[in-house]
Every structure is written in structure tokens, then in C-alpha cells.
Design a protein around this motif. Structure first.
Motif, PDB file in Angstrom:
ATOM      1  N   GLU A 156       0.829  -1.210   0.000  1.00  0.00           N
ATOM      2  CA  GLU A 156       0.000   0.000   0.000  1.00  0.00           C
ATOM      3  C   GLU A 156       0.864   1.261   0.000  1.00  0.00           C
ATOM      4  OE1 GLU A 156      -2.792  -0.017   3.145  1.00  0.00           O
ATOM      5  OE2 GLU A 156      -3.722  -1.929   2.583  1.00  0.00           O
ATOM      6  N   LEU A 157       1.975   1.203   0.697  1.00  0.00           N
ATOM      7  CA  LEU A 157       2.884   2.347   0.715  1.00  0.00           C
ATOM      8  C   LEU A 157       3.498   2.580  -0.664  1.00  0.00           C
ATOM      9  CD1 LEU A 157       4.293   4.500   2.491  1.00  0.00           C
ATOM     10  CD2 LEU A 157       6.095   2.824   2.903  1.00  0.00           C
ATOM     11  N   GLY A 158       3.853   1.505  -1.358  1.00  0.00           N
ATOM     12  CA  GLY A 158       4.420   1.649  -2.689  1.00  0.00           C
ATOM     13  C   GLY A 158       3.434   2.160  -3.709  1.00  0.00           C
ATOM     14  N   VAL A 159       2.146   1.854  -3.520  1.00  0.00           N
ATOM     15  CA  VAL A 159       1.116   2.314  -4.458  1.00  0.00           C
ATOM     16  C   VAL A 159       0.968   3.824  -4.412  1.00  0.00           C
ATOM     17  CG1 VAL A 159      -1.371   2.231  -4.932  1.00  0.00           C
ATOM     18  CG2 VAL A 159      -0.116   0.128  -4.516  1.00  0.00           C
ATOM     19  N   LEU A 160       1.253   4.440  -3.279  1.00  0.00           N
ATOM     20  CA  LEU A 160       1.105   5.888  -3.145  1.00  0.00           C
ATOM     21  C   LEU A 160       2.085   6.663  -4.020  1.00  0.00           C
ATOM     22  CD1 LEU A 160       0.574   6.272   0.709  1.00  0.00           C
ATOM     23  CD2 LEU A 160      -1.161   6.268  -1.085  1.00  0.00           C
ATOM     24  N   ALA A 161       3.183   6.031  -4.418  1.00  0.00           N
ATOM     25  CA  ALA A 161       4.184   6.709  -5.234  1.00  0.00           C
ATOM     26  C   ALA A 161       3.762   6.716  -6.695  1.00  0.00           C
ATOM     27  CB  ALA A 161       5.544   6.033  -5.080  1.00  0.00           C
ATOM     28  N   SER A 162       4.156   7.764  -7.403  1.00  0.00           N
ATOM     29  CA  SER A 162       3.855   7.888  -8.825  1.00  0.00           C
ATOM     30  C   SER A 162       4.724   6.927  -9.629  1.00  0.00           C
ATOM     31  CB  SER A 162       4.080   9.325  -9.287  1.00  0.00           C
ATOM     32  OG  SER A 162       3.944   9.434 -10.688  1.00  0.00           O
ATOM     33  N   SER A 163       4.202   6.503 -10.777  1.00  0.00           N
ATOM     34  CA  SER A 163       4.943   5.599 -11.648  1.00  0.00           C
ATOM     35  C   SER A 163       5.980   6.315 -12.500  1.00  0.00           C
ATOM     36  CB  SER A 163       3.973   4.837 -12.560  1.00  0.00           C
ATOM     37  OG  SER A 163       3.221   5.740 -13.357  1.00  0.00           O
ATOM     38  N   VAL A 164       5.966   7.658 -12.490  1.00  0.00           N
ATOM     39  CA  VAL A 164       6.908   8.434 -13.283  1.00  0.00           C
ATOM     40  C   VAL A 164       8.289   8.364 -12.638  1.00  0.00           C
ATOM     41  CG1 VAL A 164       7.432  10.708 -14.246  1.00  0.00           C
ATOM     42  CG2 VAL A 164       5.053   9.958 -14.027  1.00  0.00           C
ATOM     43  N   THR A 165       9.303   8.159 -13.452  1.00  0.00           N
ATOM     44  CA  THR A 165      10.671   8.057 -12.953  1.00  0.00           C
ATOM     45  C   THR A 165      11.107   9.381 -12.331  1.00  0.00           C
ATOM     46  OG1 THR A 165      11.187   6.476 -14.691  1.00  0.00           O
ATOM     47  CG2 THR A 165      13.038   7.515 -13.566  1.00  0.00           C
ATOM     48  N   GLY A 166      11.657   9.300 -11.143  1.00  0.00           N
ATOM     49  CA  GLY A 166      12.139  10.487 -10.453  1.00  0.00           C
ATOM     50  C   GLY A 166      11.100  11.204  -9.626  1.00  0.00           C
ATOM     51  N   VAL A 167       9.830  10.810  -9.699  1.00  0.00           N
ATOM     52  CA  VAL A 167       8.758  11.446  -8.940  1.00  0.00           C
ATOM     53  C   VAL A 167       8.452  10.588  -7.710  1.00  0.00           C
ATOM     54  CG1 VAL A 167       6.387  12.295  -9.026  1.00  0.00           C
ATOM     55  CG2 VAL A 167       7.829  12.413 -11.048  1.00  0.00           C
ATOM     56  N   ASP A 168       8.216  11.239  -6.582  1.00  0.00           N
ATOM     57  CA  ASP A 168       7.948  10.547  -5.311  1.00  0.00           C
ATOM     58  C   ASP A 168       9.079   9.579  -4.986  1.00  0.00           C
ATOM     59  OD1 ASP A 168       5.558  11.894  -5.008  1.00  0.00           O
ATOM     60  OD2 ASP A 168       4.376  10.336  -5.988  1.00  0.00           O
ATOM     61  N   ILE A 169      10.306  10.020  -5.182  1.00  0.00           N
ATOM     62  CA  ILE A 169      11.452   9.136  -4.989  1.00  0.00           C
ATOM     63  C   ILE A 169      11.608   8.744  -3.529  1.00  0.00           C
ATOM     64  CG2 ILE A 169      13.091  11.040  -4.732  1.00  0.00           C
ATOM     65  CD1 ILE A 169      13.692   7.748  -6.599  1.00  0.00           C
ATOM     66  N   GLU A 170      11.231   9.636  -2.608  1.00  0.00           N
ATOM     67  CA  GLU A 170      11.368   9.327  -1.189  1.00  0.00           C
ATOM     68  C   GLU A 170      10.431   8.198  -0.779  1.00  0.00           C
ATOM     69  OE1 GLU A 170      10.746  12.918   0.917  1.00  0.00           O
ATOM     70  OE2 GLU A 170      12.634  13.847   0.288  1.00  0.00           O
ATOM     71  N   ILE A 171       9.201   8.205  -1.315  1.00  0.00           N
ATOM     72  CA  ILE A 171       8.259   7.128  -1.002  1.00  0.00           C
ATOM     73  C   ILE A 171       8.757   5.802  -1.572  1.00  0.00           C
ATOM     74  CG2 ILE A 171       5.874   6.352  -1.268  1.00  0.00           C
ATOM     75  CD1 ILE A 171       4.995   9.210  -1.408  1.00  0.00           C
ATOM     76  N   LYS A 172       9.320   5.839  -2.771  1.00  0.00           N
ATOM     77  CA  LYS A 172       9.841   4.617  -3.381  1.00  0.00           C
ATOM     78  C   LYS A 172      10.998   4.042  -2.579  1.00  0.00           C
ATOM     79  CE  LYS A 172       8.470   6.112  -8.022  1.00  0.00           C
ATOM     80  NZ  LYS A 172       8.921   6.571  -9.352  1.00  0.00           N
ATOM     81  N   VAL A 173      11.884   4.905  -2.100  1.00  0.00           N
ATOM     82  CA  VAL A 173      12.997   4.440  -1.269  1.00  0.00           C
ATOM     83  C   VAL A 173      12.483   3.847   0.032  1.00  0.00           C
ATOM     84  CG1 VAL A 173      15.018   5.211   0.039  1.00  0.00           C
ATOM     85  CG2 VAL A 173      14.651   6.030  -2.293  1.00  0.00           C
ATOM     86  N   GLU A 174      11.511   4.497   0.640  1.00  0.00           N
ATOM     87  CA  GLU A 174      10.949   4.001   1.901  1.00  0.00           C
ATOM     88  C   GLU A 174      10.291   2.636   1.712  1.00  0.00           C
ATOM     89  OE1 GLU A 174       9.994   4.255   6.002  1.00  0.00           O
ATOM     90  OE2 GLU A 174      11.303   5.483   4.754  1.00  0.00           O
ATOM     91  N   ALA A 175       9.533   2.466   0.624  1.00  0.00           N
ATOM     92  CA  ALA A 175       8.884   1.185   0.366  1.00  0.00           C
ATOM     93  C   ALA A 175       9.904   0.075   0.141  1.00  0.00           C
ATOM     94  CB  ALA A 175       7.953   1.313  -0.841  1.00  0.00           C
ATOM     95  N   SER A 176      10.984   0.370  -0.579  1.00  0.00           N
ATOM     96  CA  SER A 176      12.016  -0.651  -0.824  1.00  0.00           C
ATOM     97  C   SER A 176      12.744  -1.020   0.467  1.00  0.00           C
ATOM     98  CB  SER A 176      13.018  -0.138  -1.865  1.00  0.00           C
ATOM     99  OG  SER A 176      12.377   0.111  -3.100  1.00  0.00           O
ATOM    100  N   LEU A 177      13.037  -0.047   1.307  1.00  0.00           N
ATOM    101  CA  LEU A 177      13.674  -0.337   2.586  1.00  0.00           C
ATOM    102  C   LEU A 177      12.810  -1.252   3.446  1.00  0.00           C
ATOM    103  CD1 LEU A 177      15.214   3.115   3.612  1.00  0.00           C
ATOM    104  CD2 LEU A 177      16.479   1.025   3.132  1.00  0.00           C
ATOM    105  N   ARG A 178      11.534  -0.968   3.489  1.00  0.00           N
ATOM    106  CA  ARG A 178      10.635  -1.785   4.312  1.00  0.00           C
ATOM    107  C   ARG A 178      10.445  -3.185   3.729  1.00  0.00           C
ATOM    108  NH1 ARG A 178       8.204   0.919   8.332  1.00  0.00           N
ATOM    109  NH2 ARG A 178       8.603   3.162   8.407  1.00  0.00           N
ATOM    110  N   HIS A 179      10.454  -3.288   2.401  1.00  0.00           N
ATOM    111  CA  HIS A 179      10.369  -4.609   1.785  1.00  0.00           C
ATOM    112  C   HIS A 179      11.593  -5.448   2.124  1.00  0.00           C
ATOM    113  CE1 HIS A 179       9.370  -7.772  -0.939  1.00  0.00           C
ATOM    114  NE2 HIS A 179      10.361  -7.505  -1.791  1.00  0.00           N
ATOM    115  N   ALA A 180      12.774  -4.829   2.131  1.00  0.00           N
ATOM    116  CA  ALA A 180      13.990  -5.554   2.496  1.00  0.00           C
ATOM    117  C   ALA A 180      13.937  -5.994   3.955  1.00  0.00           C
ATOM    118  CB  ALA A 180      15.206  -4.667   2.244  1.00  0.00           C
ATOM    119  N   ARG A 181      13.396  -5.171   4.835  1.00  0.00           N
ATOM    120  CA  ARG A 181      13.312  -5.558   6.251  1.00  0.00           C
ATOM    121  C   ARG A 181      12.353  -6.728   6.451  1.00  0.00           C
ATOM    122  NH1 ARG A 181      13.331   0.346   7.266  1.00  0.00           N
ATOM    123  NH2 ARG A 181      15.442   0.903   7.972  1.00  0.00           N
ATOM    124  N   ILE A 182      11.288  -6.772   5.668  1.00  0.00           N
ATOM    125  CA  ILE A 182      10.378  -7.924   5.740  1.00  0.00           C
ATOM    126  C   ILE A 182      11.114  -9.202   5.360  1.00  0.00           C
ATOM    127  CG2 ILE A 182       8.298  -8.954   4.742  1.00  0.00           C
ATOM    128  CD1 ILE A 182       7.192  -6.143   4.406  1.00  0.00           C
TER     129      ILE A 182
END
Length: 932
Positions: free
Chosen positions: A701-727
Motif C-alpha cells: 500500500e505504501l508503494g502504491v502511493l508513489a507515482s509511476s513516473v521516474t524520479g517522482v515521489d522518490i522518497e516514497i519509493k525508497v521508503e517502500a524498498s527499505l521496508r520490503h527488504a526488512r520484511i
């Protein structure tokens, strides 16, 4: 017509175009202010006038009157019951007497002679040329003071009224009183509280019959005027029919106002506009200046409230206004803003094109025009390009935005529009910093780019730095104070996240220090705050084009103390919660918003540097002092920081309780920081309790909030990837976690996210530690430490030091002393600024180091091990971190067993079993139960 001022009448007849000899007109509200002024400064009285009992009480009413006169030119005027409610807030024990006096004085104005006598008496409160020889204790109103000028303007406006206009004023006064009958009955007055000067024959007057007769006659007379002079009435037929169908009779029940409009909220909303149209209070004239001011105020409201601003209701108001006054091109710009913040791309594009087609960018733009060329015959094409580029920026189209903005640079240079060029350079800098510089590399080197003259040998970060310096220098030379402050904030952000590499890579002037400088960040933040000094004098607030101070009456009540996360149903005393502000803030909202942004950025900077108390203090200061002037998105960001602070330092129970209150406050925001914080808290809670399925769902759900455009909402994308790695780490899928971390590191390196790179390197070290490859994890921990030193990330550096100590300890007991020395070196930062989890990890690792050291005897110094373990278990139980809490109780059971204390050992073992059972159970209760 020469010598006349064109005005717009916005009342129950809509907006009517008329000609008046002056812009200031007498209304029932201004008449009420004059009555209260008479109470404040009665003629020929010395010392304190009746009914005041103290000087402070008298001065308090003066401050209130000053606020009323300052806001008297607002497009919407308060009703009588609202004025009475405001009086009750500041009058205290005099509330009933002032309200009764005001109502009786208004009801006694039944004829033109009464009005003439009233204004004749009003002249007596003004001091004349011989006022300097009067008694020192005599209360006299200086004609040149704010209150004196207001009284003189009222006297002059009344003297210019014709007999017919005086009769209309009487009718409006009667209607003004009738509107408040449902909430303020005049029949409750006693003879003892009555004004002795009131005529006795008005006591038994049937006010409702009187008002109904007056209002119906007024409507009939207006219908006759509309039939004869139909070209003066530009009102939509729907509004006219609605007014005609509304007949007043003695039995008519007037709509009761449920509550007073909040003075801290934006008074001029679309609901107020609808209320004003529906109200039978008569048509009061509004000048073009006031209409323009109203539109500017609505534009500020839209920018602050964003998507929560009512779309359809305000659109209907704008359409009616556009029909009545087609020359008000700013209406198109408000339609553009309204659709922009409601994410309607096509409507926003259509309205911005229509605005510049009609106005050519001349009306409503606050840029300083060039003195050499001025505005050419084609209008301000460069400003249109700037607005179009910012629209693409808002919708997440970085490449289109950069193309349009670079074209705006070219046109600004051709037209010698230096101010527009400065704003465009600042917009390009914001675009590069927000969307990631690597996403712009293809466009930056193109032929039309504004930075081609700088040189192609520089890195993208160096190009951004040069652009920032050029924009700041240009803004300072043009004395664009707000842009200067904004550029200083941009420079502070650059100094926080980027290392200033030298433009000269060799030679004696080349600097070899590759690190950020916190002192530069503090310097830029201080310079951005200097903007507030430019508005210390009230004379500097006089801005043309309809911008006027309407904040005075809205700031009558100021919160005393923090009420950020307070319950609405708490019983509070008005005297304890609110204190009256005698000199309300009259600084423009855009300046306050910019000043607040500096404090919000201070909170972010201290978070990066690792000072939790200073980050919390600045976020709390922003949420308390700048809530009225800030946008809802920025305010939600400040609330989110405070909620995260509660979760880290107090546990989830208090954090979820505060989250529930914040969700109610920002319910209208579809995508806000509060929603992100909620997902982050729920994800952390799910990981700590061992519910990996829920954690993965929340991460998606957190990753869905980020835009699909490259370079947009980059902070949300980084946060979602970090949390996926922790899982994946928690699920012991270390190879997949390492792959996600490596991919994330490449993305952060591509977009020059150096601070995030340090976090990813520390994550890779954690993966190797958990997988049993400590030797492979040490280089990643050391690399993370190097990043932390370069960017002054003190708290992250302490966390990396803790991870490095854990890695050394996992290599064997021979490295226990080295690991213990690393932990003790990081303890000042960990214990002073670290959260519950970080402190607990440090305590557990310290205990394990003592237990692994062969030279340490548990029986001789048991508290050296037990005390850290007790503290760690208490912190982890607040977080419900079952796995780490089980490890702490396991170590405690081992220590108690060595000490020969079976009772304490069994107690620790029972707690260990409880946490293991909770960890193995996949079904957990809803964490938001704490909010109930």
C-alpha cells in the motif's frame, strides 16, 4: 464616469455595478462599531467611563475596536449575533451590558432623525484643535488615530447620503437586527439594565412586524427599480427568483446560527459567499478593490487548503462572478488554482490558457516589470510559460516542466524581464532538487538549456549549485525579498544533502574537504528568517491591487499553550485556554508561510543530524505558531513528525492515539503525510509483533502511493524498498533481501541520494550479520560510517557503530572488548537521542559483551549485566518487539541461573515464553485499538 469610483454590490441581489462618489459606505456593521466606540470614549467624561472598572478592561475593548476597524473593509461583514459573540469573548463581566446596549441602540434607530442625532452625538467624541489644553484624565479620541479616522470616515459617508439612501440604511439596520432574533432575543431586557437615554415609546414596539414591513417594501421597491433600470442588474435569474420567492412575515422563523465562525479559520470561504448571497441583509456596495482582495484571499486559501478546498461550491461562485463582471480575469486564475489542487489536469490547463488569453498576464501578476521595456503588446508571455511550467511540475511532469521553463528563460532574457528570469531560475532549481538531478541530464545538456553557458565539464550537482547562486544573486539585486528568502532555504537544503565539490579540481585553490557543513545550513536558515524584519512597520504592508489586511479580526483569540493533540470534548475555561491578542498579526500570509517553512526545514535538518529534541521542538513550534498560515500538506508533515517522535520514544499506544486525532483533522486530504505515517507505524508494529503478511500488505500500500513516473515521489519509493527488504530479513530470506538492497543502492546513487545511501549500506551490513556472514558485513558498516562522517549524520553514525560492534562480537569472544569499546563510544548519542529500539539494542549488546568477556565475573558485578537487560526489556515491551524482548529475558534467565536465584530465573523464563508465544501467533489485534 469621470470622478466616480466603480463599485460592485454583492448582497442579496448579487453583484451589481453602480457608481458611487466614494468607496467607503455606511453599513449596519460599521454603525455597530460606532456605537461601541461611543461606549469606549463617551464625550465629556473623565477618568474611567461607565461601566468600566479597570484600565486593563478599558484597554482590552480598545484593542478589540482596533481589530474591528482594521477588518471593516473586508468583503464579508459579520452579523450582529457574531459581533455579540466576539464581544462576549473579550468583555467578561461586561458582556451582558455591552450586548444589551448595542441591541437597544440599534433598535432605537427608527427614523432619519434618529440617525442624524446619533451621528451628531458621534462628533462629540472627537478631539478638536484645543484638545491639548484639556484635562489629562479626560478620555478623548484623537482624530488622527485609527479609531478617530474610522469615525471621521463614517461621519463623512453619512453626510454624503441622500434621503433615500438614509431610508435604505434604516431598512438594512432593521434587517440586521432581525437576523439575530433567533439567537439573541431583545425581549429579555429588564428595566434595571435598560439605557436611560432610550425613548420610552420604543419599549413596546413590535420589532418583527416593523422589520417584515420594511423588508417587504424594500423588495418591492427594488423590483420596480429592476424593471426600469434592468441594465444595471447583472444578477443571474436564478438568484433573483430565489430572492423574490423569499417573503418575510411576522411568523417567519429566522435560521439559527449553530455556532460562531471560528476566528482562527479562513473567514472568506465559499460557504461565506453563499451565506452572503442568501442573507436578506440588503445589498451593500463592494468596490473593485475589495473584490480583487477577496479573490486574492481565496487564492491564498486554495493554496493552503489544497484538495480539501470545496471544489464545486466555489466554482459556482466564480462562474456567477464571471458573468457579472467579465473583466475580472483573475477569476480564470482562481479556476485554474482550484482545479490544479484537485488534480484535474485538463481543466487546469484549459483555465490557465484562458486566463492568459484574456489578461495577457498583465492583471494579477506581482512581478516587477522591467523599467526599460515594460509590458509589450503581446503581454507577458514569459510569465505564462512560468505558470505553465509550474503546473507541469505540480502534476509530476519533470521533462515537460523543464522544457517550458527553459523557454521562459529565453523569452525573459529577450524581453529584459529580470524578475521573471529570477523566479524562473528558482523554479528550475526546485525542479532539479525535487525530481532528482539524474532524471534531467538529457535536457540539461541541450542547446536551449539555461545552464549551457556554465560549461559541460561540471557535474550535475555543481550545475545545480551554480544555478542556486545565480538565482540568489539576481533576486538580491532586484530586491525580491520573498524570493531571496526562498533561495536561502533552497541553499540550506542543498548544503544539507549535497557535498559542495570544488569547481576547480586541481591547483592551490582546490579544496580537498568532501563533507557537508552544518554551519552553512544554519547560516542560510538564519538569512531566510530575516524576511520577517522587513514587515516590522505597518506602512510596509500597504500592497496595491486589492491586497489588504483581513487577518485582524481572525486573530482575536490566540491559543495559550499547546493544543495540538488535545481532545475537542475536553472541558476548558476560555480564560485559561485563550488570551486576547491586542496587536493581531498583520504580516502577509505568504511571508508567514515562508517563515514557517524555515522552521519546518529546521526540524528536518535536526532529524538528519540526529538531534531528536531539537527536531521535536521545531516541529512543535511550527504546528503551534504557523498553523493558520501554513498549507495543510506542510501542517500534516509537522504533525507526522510529532507522531513519529511519539512512536520512537513513547511507544505505539500514544502514537496511535495522536494519529487518530490527526486523521480527524486532515480527513479531507486524499494523499497526505498523515496517511504515510499511518502506514509506516502499522508496518513497524506488524514487524515487531511478527505479522509478516500484514507487514507485506502495508508495504505494498505504501508503494502504491508513489507515482509511476521516474524520479517522482522518490522518497516514497525508497521508503517502500527499505521496508520490503526488512520484511525479507525478518523472514530469513537473506539473498532476496540483499538483491533488493543492492537495487535500492543503485537507485539512490543514480539520483544522488547520499543520505539514503548511508542507510542502505547499513541495511546490507545488517543482512550479512543476520545471515551469519559477519566478515562480509563489516565493510558495509565501515562504508556507512564513512558516509555518516561526510554528511554529519550523528545518530545514524551511532547506529552504524552499534551494528559494527554486533558484527565484531559475532566473530567470537576474543573481540568482545573491542565491541564494548565501540558501544561505550556511541552511548552518549544513543542514550541522548536514540529511540526505544536503538537503546534496547545497545543495552542487549553491552550485556552480551560482558557475558562473552572471559575476564568479567557475573557473580562479582551482576548489576553490570542485569540493569541494561531490565532497561532493554521495559523499552521493548512498550514497542511490543517480541523477538528482541525474548532475547533480553533469555539473557536475564541465564544470569539469574548463574547467580543461583531460581525465583527470578523462572520469572524471566515465563516472560521469555510469553513473548515467544506471541511471536509465533500470526493473528494479532488491530493496533488502532489504542485510539479508542
Amino acid at each position: 464616469m469621470p470622478g466616480k469610483t466603480r463599485v460592485l454590490s454583492w448582497g442579496k441581489e448579487g453583484v451589481v455595478e453602480r457608481a458611487m462618489p466614494g468607496a467607503f459606505t455606511i453599513t449596519p456593521h460599521k454603525l455597530s462599531i460606532c456605537i461601541v466606540i461611543q461606549v469606549y470614549a463617551p464625550p465629556s467624561q473623565t477618568s474611567l467611563p461607565f461601566p468600566f472598572s479597570s484600565v486593563s478592561q478599558h484597554n482590552l475593548l480598545a484593542s478589540f475596536l482596533l481589530s474591528l476597524t482594521k477588518s471593516s473593509e473586508d468583503i464579508f461583514e459579520p452579523k450582529l449575533d457574531e459581533l455579540v459573540a466576539q464581544l462576549s469573548e473579550i468583555a467578561g463581566v461586561l458582556n451582558h451590558w455591552l450586548s444589551d446596549h448595542l441591541a437597544r441602540k440599534l433598535s432605537s434607530l427608527a427614523s432619519p432623525d434618529d440617525l442624524f442625532n446619533f451621528f451628531n452625538d458621534l462628533r462629540g467624541i472627537l478631539g478638536g484643535s484645543d484638545s491639548n489644553v484639556m484635562d489629562d484624565d479626560q478620555i478623548i479620541l484623537d482624530p488622527s488615530s485609527n479609531l478617530g479616522v474610522f469615525v471621521r470616515r463614517c461621519l463623512l459617508a453619512f453626510n454624503l447620503l441622500s434621503f433615500e439612501a438614509v431610508c435604505h440604511l434604516l431598512t438594512n439596520v432593521a434587517t440586521y437586527c432581525k437576523e439575530s432574533l433567533s439567537t439573541y432575543e431583545l425581549s429579555h431586557f429588564d428595566d434595571s439594565d435598560s439605557d436611560t437615554e432610550a425613548p420610552m415609546h420604543y419599549e413596546n414596539m413590535d420589532l418583527e412586524n416593523f422589520v417584515a414591513e420594511k423588508v417587504n417594501k424594500e423588495i418591492e421597491s427594488r423590483n420596480v427599480v429592476d424593471e426600469r433600470l434592468s441594465f444595471h442588474n447583472h444578477t443571474p435569474k436564478a438568484l433573483v427568483r430565489a430572492i423574490e420567492d423569499r417573503k418575510f412575515s411576522p411568523g417567519t422563523q429566522v435560521r439559527k446560527t449553530n455556532k460562531l465562525r471560528e476566528v482562527s479559520a479562513c473567514a472568506s470561504s465559499s460557504c461565506d459567499a453563499t451565506d452572503s448571497v442568501d442573507s436578506p441583509s440588503g445589498a451593500f456596495l463592494r468596490t473593485n478593490w475589495q473584490i480583487q482582495g477577496y479573490l486574492l484571499e481565496q487564492a491564498d486559501t486554495i493554496e493552503r487548503q489544497g484538495s480539501s478546498f470545496p471544489l464545486n461550491a466555489f466554482e459556482s461562485v466564480l462562474k456567477d462572478l464571471l458573468k457579472l463582471a467579465p473583466e475580472l480575469h483573475r477569476v480564470h486564475f482562481l479556476c485554474y488554482l482550484n482545479s490544479l489542487y484537485h488534480q484535474d489536469y485538463h481543466t487546469a490547463l484549459e483555465n490557465i490558457h484562458r486566463y492568459f488569453d484574456y489578461s495577457a498576464g498583465i492583471e494579477g501578476c506581482d512581478f516587477v516589470s522591467s523599467s526599460s521595456t515594460g509590458c509589450n503588446s503581446f503581454g507577458r508571455y514569459e510569465i505564462a510559460l512560468l505558470c505553465l511550467g509550474m503546473m507541469h511540475f505540480h502534476f509530476g511532469h519533470p521533462k515537460q516542466a523543464l522544457e517550458v521553463l527553459t523557454e521562459a528563460v529565453r523569452v525573459s532574457q529577450q524581453q529584459n524581464n529580470d524578475s521573471c528570469l529570477a523566479y524562473t531560475l528558482a523554479a528550475i532549481c526546485k525542479l532539479l532538487s525535487e525530481f532528482g538531478v539524474s532524471n534531467m541530464r538529457g535536457l540539461i545538456g541541450s542547446s536551449y538549456s539555461p545552464v549551457t553557458s556554465i560549461g559541460t565539464s561540471l557535474s550535475t550537482q555543481q550545475l545545480l549549485y551554480v544555478l542556486l547562486r545565480r538565482s540568489l544573486k539576481r533576486a538580491e539585486s532586484l530586491k525580491l525579498k520573498r524570493l531571496v528568502a526562498s533561495n536561502h532555504l533552497a541553499m540550506a537544503k542543498f548544503d544539507l544533502t549535497q557535498v559542495q565539490r570544488p569547481l576547480l579540481s586541481f591547483g592551490p585553490k582546490a579544496s580537498m574537504k568532501l563533507a557537508t557543513c552544518p554551519s552553512n545550513v544554519c547560516k542560510e536558515l538564519r538569512l531566510s528568517s530575516h524576511l520577517i524584519n522587513e514587515y516590522g512597520d505597518e506602512a510596509s504592508l500597504m500592497i496595491s491591487d486589492g491586497t489588504f489586511c483581513t487577518q485582524w479580526i481572525k486573530n482575536l483569540k490566540k491559543p495559550k499553550g499547546s493544543v495540538i493533540f488535545s481532545q475537542e470534548n475536553e472541558c476548558r475555561s476560555n480564560t485559561n485556554v485563550f488570551q486576547f491578542c491586542g496587536q493581531p498579526c498583520s504580516i502577509p500570509g505568504s511571508v508567514l508561510q515562508l517563515l514557517g517553512s524555515s522552521y519546518l526545514f529546521r526540524a528536518t535538518a535536526w532529524e538528519v543530524y540526529g538531534s531528536a529534541p531539537l527536531a521535536r521542538m521545531n516541529a512543535l513550534l511550527y504546528a503551534t505558531c504557523f498553523a493558520d498560515s501554513s498549507s495543510l500538506d506542510d501542517l500534516a508533515l509537522a504533525y507526522g513528525k510529532l507522531i513519529q517522535h511519539l512512536a520512537v520514544f513513547k511507544g505505539y499506544k500514544e502514537a496511535f492515539a495522536a494519529l487518530k486525532l490527526a486523521e480527524e483533522k486532515f480527513l479531507s486530504l486524499s494523499k497526505s503525510q498523515i496517511q504515510l505515517v499511518k502506514l509506516q507505524l502499522l508496518h513497524d508494529h506488524a514487524l515487531h509483533t511478527g505479522n509478516l503478511k500484514l507487514a507485506q500488505q502495508l508495504c505494498d500500500e505504501l508503494g502504491v502511493l508513489a507515482s509511476s513516473v521516474t524520479g517522482v515521489d522518490i522518497e516514497i519509493k525508497v521508503e517502500a524498498s527499505l521496508r520490503h527488504a526488512r520484511i525479507l530479513i525478518t523472514a530469513n530470506q537473506f539473498s532476496q533481501a540483499a538483491a533488493v538492497a543492492h537495487s535500492l543502492f543503485c537507485m539512490c546513487y543514480k539520483f544522488s541520494l547520499q543520505v539514503e545511501n548511508a542507510t542502505v549500506l547499513l541495511l546490507l551490513a545488517e543482512i550479512h550479520k543476520r545471515s551469519g556472514n559477519a566478515v562480509l558485513g563489516i565493510p558495509y558498516a565501515l562504508a556507512s560510517l564513512s558516509f555518516c562522517k561526510s554528511f554529519n549524520l550523528d545518530l545514524l553514525k551511532a547506529s552504524a557503530t552499534l551494528t559494527l560492534a554486533e558484527l565484531w562480537l559475532s566473530l567470537g569472544s576474543s573481540h568482545a572488548k573491542r565491541a564494548l569499546a565501540l558501544i561505550h563510544g556511541a552511548f552518549p548519542v544513543l542514550l541522548g537521542h536514540g529511540g526505544l529500539e536503538l537503546r534496547a539494542r545497545a543495552f542487549i549488546t553491552e550485556a552480551k559483551c560482558y557475558l562473552a568477556d572471559s575476564s568479567f565475573s557475573v557473580s562479582e558485578e551482576p548489576e553490570m549485566v542485569l540493569e541494561p537487560l531490565r532497561q532493554a526489556s521495559e523499552d521493548l515491551e512498550l514497542l511490543e518487539y517480541h523477538k528482541l524482548a525474548a532475547e533480553a529475558f533469555y539473557l536475564m534467565a541465564i544470569v539469574y541461573d548463574k547467580l543461583g536465584q531460581p525465583d527470578h530465573r523462572e520469572e524471566a523464563a515465563s516472560s521469555f515464553r510469553k513473548h515467544i508465544t506471541a511471536l509465533e501467533s500470526s493473528d494479532i489485534e488491530d493496533p488502532l485499538q489504542y485510539c479508542c
